[in-house]
Every structure is written in C-alpha cells, then in structure tokens.
Write a protein that holds these residues in place. Structure first.
Motif, PDB file in Angstrom:
ATOM      1  N   MET A   1       0.843  -1.177   0.000  1.00  0.00           N
ATOM      2  CA  MET A   1       0.000   0.000   0.000  1.00  0.00           C
ATOM      3  C   MET A   1       0.882   1.232   0.000  1.00  0.00           C
ATOM      4  N   ALA A   2       0.239   2.370  -0.110  1.00  0.00           N
ATOM      5  CA  ALA A   2       0.967   3.628  -0.197  1.00  0.00           C
ATOM      6  C   ALA A   2       0.247   4.698   0.606  1.00  0.00           C
ATOM      7  N   LEU A   3       0.981   5.755   0.882  1.00  0.00           N
ATOM      8  CA  LEU A   3       0.432   6.894   1.604  1.00  0.00           C
ATOM      9  C   LEU A   3       0.785   8.143   0.808  1.00  0.00           C
ATOM     10  N   THR A   4      -0.192   9.015   0.599  1.00  0.00           N
ATOM     11  CA  THR A   4       0.035  10.246  -0.152  1.00  0.00           C
ATOM     12  C   THR A   4      -0.022  11.437   0.786  1.00  0.00           C
ATOM     13  N   PHE A   5       1.020  12.259   0.720  1.00  0.00           N
ATOM     14  CA  PHE A   5       1.085  13.514   1.464  1.00  0.00           C
ATOM     15  C   PHE A   5       0.672  14.623   0.503  1.00  0.00           C
ATOM     16  N   THR A   6      -0.183  15.538   0.970  1.00  0.00           N
ATOM     17  CA  THR A   6      -0.658  16.622   0.125  1.00  0.00           C
ATOM     18  C   THR A   6      -0.490  17.957   0.830  1.00  0.00           C
ATOM     19  N   SER A   7      -0.411  18.994   0.031  1.00  0.00           N
ATOM     20  CA  SER A   7      -0.338  20.359   0.544  1.00  0.00           C
ATOM     21  C   SER A   7      -0.800  21.297  -0.559  1.00  0.00           C
ATOM     22  N   LYS A   8      -1.373  22.402  -0.171  1.00  0.00           N
ATOM     23  CA  LYS A   8      -1.778  23.404  -1.157  1.00  0.00           C
ATOM     24  C   LYS A   8      -0.567  24.108  -1.751  1.00  0.00           C
ATOM     25  N   ALA A   9       0.611  23.908  -1.144  1.00  0.00           N
ATOM     26  CA  ALA A   9       1.814  24.606  -1.586  1.00  0.00           C
ATOM     27  C   ALA A   9       2.647  23.852  -2.609  1.00  0.00           C
ATOM     28  N   SER A  10       2.351  22.571  -2.824  1.00  0.00           N
ATOM     29  CA  SER A  10       3.155  21.785  -3.758  1.00  0.00           C
ATOM     30  C   SER A  10       2.368  20.576  -4.248  1.00  0.00           C
ATOM     31  N   ALA A  11       2.967  19.877  -5.184  1.00  0.00           N
ATOM     32  CA  ALA A  11       2.364  18.633  -5.667  1.00  0.00           C
ATOM     33  C   ALA A  11       2.407  17.595  -4.558  1.00  0.00           C
ATOM     34  N   GLY A  12       1.533  16.617  -4.623  1.00  0.00           N
ATOM     35  CA  GLY A  12       1.513  15.552  -3.635  1.00  0.00           C
ATOM     36  C   GLY A  12       2.688  14.604  -3.795  1.00  0.00           C
ATOM     37  N   ILE A  13       2.999  13.900  -2.718  1.00  0.00           N
ATOM     38  CA  ILE A  13       4.063  12.896  -2.731  1.00  0.00           C
ATOM     39  C   ILE A  13       3.460  11.589  -2.233  1.00  0.00           C
ATOM     40  N   THR A  14       3.594  10.552  -3.029  1.00  0.00           N
ATOM     41  CA  THR A  14       3.116   9.236  -2.646  1.00  0.00           C
ATOM     42  C   THR A  14       4.321   8.359  -2.317  1.00  0.00           C
ATOM     43  N   MET A  15       4.264   7.730  -1.146  1.00  0.00           N
ATOM     44  CA  MET A  15       5.342   6.851  -0.695  1.00  0.00           C
ATOM     45  C   MET A  15       4.771   5.485  -0.358  1.00  0.00           C
ATOM     46  N   LEU A  16       5.575   4.455  -0.575  1.00  0.00           N
ATOM     47  CA  LEU A  16       5.208   3.132  -0.104  1.00  0.00           C
ATOM     48  C   LEU A  16       5.117   3.188   1.417  1.00  0.00           C
ATOM     49  N   ASP A  17       4.297   2.325   1.988  1.00  0.00           N
ATOM     50  CA  ASP A  17       4.062   2.340   3.435  1.00  0.00           C
ATOM     51  C   ASP A  17       5.344   2.351   4.258  1.00  0.00           C
ATOM     52  N   ALA A  18       6.295   1.498   3.915  1.00  0.00           N
ATOM     53  CA  ALA A  18       7.524   1.407   4.702  1.00  0.00           C
ATOM     54  C   ALA A  18       8.273   2.736   4.714  1.00  0.00           C
ATOM     55  N   ASN A  19       8.335   3.403   3.572  1.00  0.00           N
ATOM     56  CA  ASN A  19       9.027   4.690   3.495  1.00  0.00           C
ATOM     57  C   ASN A  19       8.250   5.783   4.219  1.00  0.00           C
ATOM     58  N   ALA A  20       6.942   5.796   4.054  1.00  0.00           N
ATOM     59  CA  ALA A  20       6.117   6.788   4.741  1.00  0.00           C
ATOM     60  C   ALA A  20       6.208   6.609   6.253  1.00  0.00           C
ATOM     61  N   ASN A  21       6.169   5.363   6.703  1.00  0.00           N
ATOM     62  CA  ASN A  21       6.287   5.098   8.143  1.00  0.00           C
ATOM     63  C   ASN A  21       7.632   5.555   8.676  1.00  0.00           C
ATOM     64  N   GLN A  22       8.694   5.359   7.893  1.00  0.00           N
ATOM     65  CA  GLN A  22      10.020   5.800   8.307  1.00  0.00           C
ATOM     66  C   GLN A  22      10.066   7.318   8.448  1.00  0.00           C
ATOM     67  N   VAL A  23       9.512   8.030   7.472  1.00  0.00           N
ATOM     68  CA  VAL A  23       9.491   9.493   7.521  1.00  0.00           C
ATOM     69  C   VAL A  23       8.725   9.965   8.747  1.00  0.00           C
ATOM     70  N   LEU A  24       7.553   9.407   8.968  1.00  0.00           N
ATOM     71  CA  LEU A  24       6.744   9.818  10.113  1.00  0.00           C
ATOM     72  C   LEU A  24       7.459   9.525  11.432  1.00  0.00           C
ATOM     73  N   GLU A  25       8.130   8.391  11.498  1.00  0.00           N
ATOM     74  CA  GLU A  25       8.877   8.052  12.711  1.00  0.00           C
ATOM     75  C   GLU A  25      10.020   9.047  12.940  1.00  0.00           C
ATOM     76  N   LEU A  26      10.717   9.407  11.868  1.00  0.00           N
ATOM     77  CA  LEU A  26      11.832  10.346  11.988  1.00  0.00           C
ATOM     78  C   LEU A  26      11.393  11.711  12.506  1.00  0.00           C
ATOM     79  N   ILE A  27      10.183  12.135  12.134  1.00  0.00           N
ATOM     80  CA  ILE A  27       9.713  13.448  12.577  1.00  0.00           C
ATOM     81  C   ILE A  27       8.860  13.374  13.841  1.00  0.00           C
ATOM     82  N   GLY A  28       8.712  12.169  14.376  1.00  0.00           N
ATOM     83  CA  GLY A  28       7.990  12.021  15.633  1.00  0.00           C
ATOM     84  C   GLY A  28       6.476  12.061  15.518  1.00  0.00           C
ATOM     85  N   LYS A  29       5.967  11.678  14.363  1.00  0.00           N
ATOM     86  CA  LYS A  29       4.518  11.648  14.165  1.00  0.00           C
ATOM     87  C   LYS A  29       4.042  10.204  14.135  1.00  0.00           C
ATOM     88  N   GLU A  30       2.869   9.978  14.675  1.00  0.00           N
ATOM     89  CA  GLU A  30       2.258   8.653  14.599  1.00  0.00           C
ATOM     90  C   GLU A  30       1.397   8.592  13.350  1.00  0.00           C
TER      91      GLU A  30
END
Length: 102
Positions: A1-30
């Motif tokens: 599966m994948a997770l898409t990050f969106t913002s009104k300031a830029s195009a969206g970024i879609t990451m595979l679950d493992a990569n998205a989970n790593q990013v969220l963990e690095l920034i301290g978000k659940e």
C-alpha cells in the motif's frame, strides 16, 4: 500500500508504506488514518530529517560495487527524504499544512 502527502503549496508525494512510516517516525509523528504536519511543526521536522540524512551517512554505493539484487533497487535515505523536505519547505513558506489520508 501507499500513503500520499498533500499540501496546497506543492504537488503531492506518494510513498510506499515502509518509506512513509520511516518518515513519520523520523519526525515524531504517529501514523493514523489521517494526519497533519502543521506549519508550526515544519521547521523542527525539516531539521530532524536533515539530521537523519547526516547521521545515516549514506552515500550511494558505486554501481559496480553493489550487490546484484540491490543494484536496481537501492535508493539512499537522502534521495527518499529530499522531495519530502522540499514539500515541507514550500508548505512552510506559503503557510500551508501538509496532510495525509484526506
């Protein structure tokens, strides 16, 4: 599966679950079904991601020294994080949150 990050300031970024989970963990978000990185949180998140790149010390391995099964799939942490850091910097500059699951 994948997770898409969106913002009104830029195009969206879609990451595979493992990569998205790593990013969220690095920034301290659940990771939840939905989430937000607020404008106020962005400078700290950017600093954490840049620090992770430095701490990881990951330089791409020259192609001829890579293991054959990894040669086509190796993507450095830096290469995975820079588009997301760029998204956060653009969103912060425009005062726009970054969302997922919306």
């Amino acid at each position: 599966m994948a997770l898409t990050f969106t913002s009104k300031a830029s195009a969206g970024i879609t990451m595979l679950d493992a990569n998205a989970n790593q990013v969220l963990e690095l920034i301290g978000k659940e990771r939840g079904e939905r989430g937000v990185i607020s404008v106020a949180e962005m400078p700290a998140c950017i600093d954490k991601l840049k620090a992770a790149i430095v701490a990881h010390g990951e330089e791409p391995i020259p192609y001829e020294r890579q293991e054959p099964e990894r040669a086509a799939t190796f993507v450095s942490l830096k290469a995975r994080l820079w588009p997301f850091i760029d998204m956060l910097e653009r969103a912060h500059a425009k005062g726009a949150d970054v969302l997922w699951g919306v």
